[in-house]
Design an enzyme around this catalytic site. Structure first.
Site: not given
Ligand code: RB5
Length: 149
Positions: A11-12, A68-69, A101
């Site tokens: 995302d941004h 993402c963030g 794993h």
């Protein structure tokens, strides 16, 4: 490595790191499929997690990189699809264990939480570590169990 092409998506809030990791992958000679986003303009992370699942499920890509963030939302979105085993990775050790794993096929990073060099090194480890199989194989198979049957 299963499936030569590597899909990347963010995302941004993960755009800068996604671009950096994409550049690393291209420089290393990988075949890269960029699913977006293509700028720092605000978008919704589920759209990109779902797009990754589509690319993995269709066979367009064998491995994926999500950013993402925090790495949390976009990995949750991707993991709603049974063909995806997305691991939210914080360092080289979690990257290695996610492969050994869990046979993770997608790695997720949080741009706001992880250092750039740690993310770059962790991605290399993720791509170069094999699944151990053995006692882990049955557990990984159970991850995709169809609970309606
Ligand atoms: C966007 O502000 C942020 O919420 C998103 O990138 C992600 O961290 C969600 O889990």
């Amino acid at each position: 490595m299963a499936g030569a092409r590597i899909a990347v998506a963010s995302d941004h809030a993960g755009f800068d790191l996604k671009e950096l990791l994409k550049r690393d992958l291209l420089e290393a000679g990988h075949d890269v499929l960029d699913l977006g986003t293509n700028s720092a303009t605000s978008v919704d992370y589920p759209d990109f997690g779902h797009a990754m699942a589509q690319a993995i499920g269709s066979g367009e890509a064998g491995r994926g990189v999500l950013v993402c963030g925090t790495g949390i939302g976009i990995s949750i979105a991707a993991n709603r699809h049974p063909q995806v085993r997305a691991a939210l990775v914080h360092d080289e050790t979690s990257a290695r264990l996610s492969r050994e794993h869990n046979d993770a096929n997608v790695v997720a990073f949080g741009q706001r939480l992880i250092g750039t060099e740690t993310a770059r090194a962790s991605l290399k480890v993720f791509l170069n570590t094999a699944f151990e199989g053995g006692r882990h194989a049955g557990r990984v198979a159970k991850l995709s169990k169809d609970l309606t049957k």
